[in-house]
Design a protein around this motif. Structure first.
Motif, PDB file in Angstrom:
ATOM      1  N   MET A   1       2.490   9.079  11.948  1.00  0.00           N
ATOM      2  CA  MET A   1       3.329   8.469  11.116  1.00  0.00           C
ATOM      3  C   MET A   1       2.810   6.994  10.700  1.00  0.00           C
ATOM      4  SD  MET A   1       6.407   8.731   9.459  1.00  0.00           S
ATOM      5  CE  MET A   1       7.518   9.893   9.974  1.00  0.00           C
ATOM      6  N   ASN A   2       2.771   6.234  11.813  1.00  0.00           N
ATOM      7  CA  ASN A   2       2.381   4.791  11.648  1.00  0.00           C
ATOM      8  C   ASN A   2       0.967   4.522  10.613  1.00  0.00           C
ATOM      9  OD1 ASN A   2       4.524   3.988  12.999  1.00  0.00           O
ATOM     10  ND2 ASN A   2       3.058   3.938  15.127  1.00  0.00           N
ATOM     11  N   ASN A   3       0.174   5.834  11.169  1.00  0.00           N
ATOM     12  CA  ASN A   3      -0.888   5.672  10.223  1.00  0.00           C
ATOM     13  C   ASN A   3      -0.874   5.965   8.681  1.00  0.00           C
ATOM     14  OD1 ASN A   3      -3.872   5.754   9.881  1.00  0.00           O
ATOM     15  ND2 ASN A   3      -3.860   7.941   9.984  1.00  0.00           N
ATOM     16  N   ILE A   4       0.219   7.134   8.437  1.00  0.00           N
ATOM     17  CA  ILE A   4       0.393   7.553   7.187  1.00  0.00           C
ATOM     18  C   ILE A   4       0.935   6.033   6.568  1.00  0.00           C
ATOM     19  CG2 ILE A   4       2.115   8.602   5.590  1.00  0.00           C
ATOM     20  CD1 ILE A   4       1.510  10.940   7.661  1.00  0.00           C
ATOM     21  N   GLN A   5       1.959   5.171   7.115  1.00  0.00           N
ATOM     22  CA  GLN A   5       2.628   4.235   6.460  1.00  0.00           C
ATOM     23  C   GLN A   5       1.557   3.227   6.376  1.00  0.00           C
ATOM     24  OE1 GLN A   5       5.718   3.968   5.581  1.00  0.00           O
ATOM     25  NE2 GLN A   5       5.408   1.773   4.928  1.00  0.00           N
ATOM     26  N   ALA A   6       0.583   3.007   7.223  1.00  0.00           N
ATOM     27  CA  ALA A   6      -0.348   1.955   7.047  1.00  0.00           C
ATOM     28  C   ALA A   6      -1.147   2.322   5.832  1.00  0.00           C
ATOM     29  CB  ALA A   6      -1.346   1.678   8.368  1.00  0.00           C
ATOM     30  N   MET A   7      -1.502   3.512   5.496  1.00  0.00           N
ATOM     31  CA  MET A   7      -2.246   3.991   4.275  1.00  0.00           C
ATOM     32  C   MET A   7      -1.538   3.557   2.989  1.00  0.00           C
ATOM     33  SD  MET A   7      -4.537   7.197   5.348  1.00  0.00           S
ATOM     34  CE  MET A   7      -3.253   8.229   5.971  1.00  0.00           C
ATOM     35  N   ARG A   8      -0.070   4.094   3.130  1.00  0.00           N
ATOM     36  CA  ARG A   8       0.691   3.778   2.149  1.00  0.00           C
ATOM     37  C   ARG A   8       0.915   2.276   1.622  1.00  0.00           C
ATOM     38  NH1 ARG A   8       5.395   8.068   3.771  1.00  0.00           N
ATOM     39  NH2 ARG A   8       4.515   9.799   2.670  1.00  0.00           N
ATOM     40  N   GLU A   9       0.992   1.424   2.702  1.00  0.00           N
ATOM     41  CA  GLU A   9       0.942   0.104   2.495  1.00  0.00           C
ATOM     42  C   GLU A   9      -0.259  -0.382   1.668  1.00  0.00           C
ATOM     43  OE1 GLU A   9       1.748  -1.697   5.984  1.00  0.00           O
ATOM     44  OE2 GLU A   9       4.077  -1.014   6.063  1.00  0.00           O
ATOM     45  N   LYS A  10      -1.511   0.087   2.397  1.00  0.00           N
ATOM     46  CA  LYS A  10      -2.614  -0.054   1.697  1.00  0.00           C
ATOM     47  C   LYS A  10      -2.798   0.084   0.263  1.00  0.00           C
ATOM     48  CE  LYS A  10      -7.573  -0.532   2.425  1.00  0.00           C
ATOM     49  NZ  LYS A  10      -8.793   0.059   3.655  1.00  0.00           N
ATOM     50  N   ILE A  11      -2.467   1.224  -0.314  1.00  0.00           N
ATOM     51  CA  ILE A  11      -2.069   1.872  -1.630  1.00  0.00           C
ATOM     52  C   ILE A  11      -1.503   1.005  -2.396  1.00  0.00           C
ATOM     53  CG2 ILE A  11      -1.143   3.741  -2.847  1.00  0.00           C
ATOM     54  CD1 ILE A  11      -2.050   5.752  -0.696  1.00  0.00           C
ATOM     55  N   SER A  12      -0.127   0.336  -1.822  1.00  0.00           N
ATOM     56  CA  SER A  12       0.557  -0.607  -2.626  1.00  0.00           C
ATOM     57  C   SER A  12       0.000  -1.933  -2.728  1.00  0.00           C
ATOM     58  CB  SER A  12       2.003  -0.813  -1.833  1.00  0.00           C
ATOM     59  OG  SER A  12       2.786  -1.738  -2.643  1.00  0.00           O
ATOM     60  N   ASN A  13      -0.826  -2.403  -1.975  1.00  0.00           N
ATOM     61  CA  ASN A  13      -1.398  -3.612  -2.033  1.00  0.00           C
ATOM     62  C   ASN A  13      -2.555  -3.515  -3.100  1.00  0.00           C
ATOM     63  OD1 ASN A  13       0.254  -4.814  -0.074  1.00  0.00           O
ATOM     64  ND2 ASN A  13      -1.228  -4.446   1.620  1.00  0.00           N
ATOM     65  N   LEU A  14      -3.157  -2.369  -2.930  1.00  0.00           N
ATOM     66  CA  LEU A  14      -4.315  -2.067  -3.903  1.00  0.00           C
ATOM     67  C   LEU A  14      -3.720  -1.837  -5.348  1.00  0.00           C
ATOM     68  CD1 LEU A  14      -6.662   0.243  -2.010  1.00  0.00           C
ATOM     69  CD2 LEU A  14      -7.338  -2.303  -2.590  1.00  0.00           C
ATOM     70  N   ALA A  15      -2.810  -1.274  -5.655  1.00  0.00           N
ATOM     71  CA  ALA A  15      -2.058  -1.365  -6.741  1.00  0.00           C
ATOM     72  C   ALA A  15      -1.514  -2.367  -7.317  1.00  0.00           C
ATOM     73  CB  ALA A  15      -0.894  -0.059  -6.652  1.00  0.00           C
ATOM     74  N   ASN A  16      -0.972  -3.332  -6.591  1.00  0.00           N
ATOM     75  CA  ASN A  16      -0.587  -4.761  -7.058  1.00  0.00           C
ATOM     76  C   ASN A  16      -1.775  -5.492  -7.552  1.00  0.00           C
ATOM     77  OD1 ASN A  16       2.258  -4.507  -6.426  1.00  0.00           O
ATOM     78  ND2 ASN A  16       1.951  -4.757  -4.370  1.00  0.00           N
ATOM     79  N   LEU A  17      -2.955  -5.279  -7.000  1.00  0.00           N
ATOM     80  CA  LEU A  17      -4.125  -6.148  -7.062  1.00  0.00           C
ATOM     81  C   LEU A  17      -4.539  -5.376  -8.447  1.00  0.00           C
ATOM     82  CD1 LEU A  17      -6.182  -6.247  -4.016  1.00  0.00           C
ATOM     83  CD2 LEU A  17      -5.210  -8.156  -5.118  1.00  0.00           C
ATOM     84  N   ALA A  18      -4.549  -4.182  -8.489  1.00  0.00           N
ATOM     85  CA  ALA A  18      -5.037  -3.506  -9.970  1.00  0.00           C
ATOM     86  C   ALA A  18      -4.220  -3.945 -11.133  1.00  0.00           C
ATOM     87  CB  ALA A  18      -4.952  -2.106  -9.716  1.00  0.00           C
ATOM     88  N   ASN A  19      -2.806  -3.957 -10.910  1.00  0.00           N
ATOM     89  CA  ASN A  19      -1.818  -4.262 -12.001  1.00  0.00           C
ATOM     90  C   ASN A  19      -1.946  -5.791 -12.371  1.00  0.00           C
ATOM     91  OD1 ASN A  19       0.082  -2.166 -12.818  1.00  0.00           O
ATOM     92  ND2 ASN A  19      -0.092  -1.633 -10.639  1.00  0.00           N
ATOM     93  N   LYS A  20      -2.437  -6.549 -11.350  1.00  0.00           N
ATOM     94  CA  LYS A  20      -2.618  -8.118 -11.522  1.00  0.00           C
ATOM     95  C   LYS A  20      -3.437  -8.429 -12.660  1.00  0.00           C
ATOM     96  CE  LYS A  20      -2.848 -12.531  -9.263  1.00  0.00           C
ATOM     97  NZ  LYS A  20      -3.449 -13.276 -10.088  1.00  0.00           N
ATOM     98  N   LEU A  21      -4.827  -7.605 -12.206  1.00  0.00           N
ATOM     99  CA  LEU A  21      -5.672  -7.836 -13.094  1.00  0.00           C
ATOM    100  C   LEU A  21      -5.457  -7.433 -14.523  1.00  0.00           C
ATOM    101  CD1 LEU A  21      -8.791  -8.260 -13.305  1.00  0.00           C
ATOM    102  CD2 LEU A  21      -9.404  -6.167 -12.724  1.00  0.00           C
TER     103      LEU A  21
END
Length: 399
Positions: A1-21
């Motif tokens: 569960m924690n591993n899945i949550q960590a991956m989701r948080e990383k996806i969210s961070n990468l998506a924020n970077l992509a949208n900022k660009l």
């Protein structure tokens, strides 16, 4: 569960970077370095999403413990024994007919005895809802289609009508209104008897009180039904199968020569505008995951990516500003493949028959000799795209 949550948080961070660009560049022409940076973000997002999907599938196969106590412990032993529906299902799954007379009567009272050809119980509403939830979790069509439930499975002819070209008129004062009759058509919305096919499970596993037998068995049976239903709702040829959305939809755009494995920005724009704007208010793109990997790298005329990753958990990515739905039953890009669908998928209707979700336990010698128990599930459903103007498809070129 924690591993899945960590991956989701990383996806969210990468998506924020992509949208900022995307936001920082606006309408400016992109450099090769900026395009490479954006593609790096999107590639990592897709890889992480696939890891999350795989982890969730593994987690779905694990039994939870919410039903430990009720699974093999009778509720009461008096002459008027009553048990709740879930306990009845668990007793039936764990022990079949090897229960006391009082328990057998209580099971029959809690569960319907409407039977398919080989016998079995129609499951109570709580278990039926678990099955429907499982059907929604696989494929994609149940996420976007309109779902209706009918009391029986009689053949249906569903009325259809296209009003996108109808207009009113001006009449003189006290003048009569002219005729504007509506033309109706019909689409078959018949149902089919789906089965999970039989599965064999170790007797020790079924009788183990640490296993949530309902969750374990229902997930296995319902997942099988969900997969075949999604395939048929997507590509079914009709008559002996449901009518799938892809065969029923019209062709909105055919790729130019050389586009056997790809699609261009202009093709996607043409596909979008092949659907009347009346249907585009609730429109989505539907693609195979492998096709999304191709489309997500397409840029507009300024070099700006037309695919935007979602920054919110559970929200879809967007393409040309429209949500993207992953459906792996849509064909991958190949010569003459109908690889992309676009439109209002709520015009596809899935029809479920009420009280048609059934489960049968098998204890015959074919299973008993191997110390196993057999289970099989049934569910009656059908589907059709009742408004063929609502969805159009992109067809890859022949050569």
């Amino acid at each position: 569960m924690n591993n899945i949550q960590a991956m989701r948080e990383k996806i969210s961070n990468l998506a924020n970077l992509a949208n900022k660009l995307l936001a920082d560049k606006g309408d400016q022409t992109w450099t090769k370095e900026e395009q490479a940076t954006f593609d790096g973000y999107t590639n990592e997002i897709e890889a992480l999403k696939n890891q999350v999907k795989a982890a969730e599938k593994m987690r779905a196969l694990e039994a939870d413990d919410f039903f430990n106590a009720a699974g093999n412990t009778p509720a009461k032993k008096d002459g008027d024994m009553t048990i709740d529906a879930l306990t009845a299902v668990a007793l039936y799954m764990r022990f079949g007919n090897n229960v006391s007379a009082e328990q057998a009567l209580a099971i029959r009272n809690a569960m319907s005895t409407t039977t398919p050809g080989e016998g079995g119980y129609t499951v109570p509403a709580q278990v039926a809802s678990m099955v429907i939830d499982r059907l929604k979790a696989y494929g994609g069509m149940r996420d976007v289609a309109q779902i209706i439930t009918t009391e029986n499975g009689q053949n249906w002819s569903y009325p259809t009508s296209d009003g996108t070209t109808e207009v009113g008129a001006i009449v003189a004062q006290n003048g009569p209104a002219g005729g504007g009759d509506i033309t109706f058509g019909a689409a078959n919305l018949n149902v089919f008897n789906y089965t999970s096919l039989k599965i064999a499970l170790p007797l020790e596993l079924i009788q183990d009180s640490a296993i949530d037998v309902i969750d374990f068995v229902v997930k296995r049976l319902a997942t099988r039904i969900a997969r075949i239903q999604n395939t048929h709702f997507t590509t079914g040829a009709g008559t002996t199968l449901p009518d799938g959305v892809i065969p029923r939809a019209g062709v909105g755009k055919t790729g130019t020569t050389g586009q056997t494995l790809t699609v261009t920005y202009d093709d996607l724009v043409d596909l979008k505008h092949s659907v009347n704007r009346a249907y585009r208010q609730n429109a989505k793109f539907m693609l195979n995951d492998l096709s999304i990997a191709v489309v997500s790298k397409i840029k507009d005329t300024t070099g700006r990516p037309i695919w935007v990753p979602s920054v919110t958990e559970g929200s879809p990515d967007t393409l040309l500003g429209f949500p993207v739905l992953t459906n792996d039953d849509v064909a991958v890009m190949a010569a003459n493949a109908k690889s992309i669908a676009f439109g209002d998928f709520s015009s596809y209707i899935i029809r479920d028959v009420a009280n048609s979700t059934m489960i049968k336990r098998f204890d015959d010698s074919a299973f008993a000799l191997n110390n196993q128990v057999g289970f099989c599930g049934w569910q009656r459903s059908g589907g059709n795209l009742v408004d063929v103007n609502a969805v159009k498809v992109y067809v890859n070129s022949a050569t």
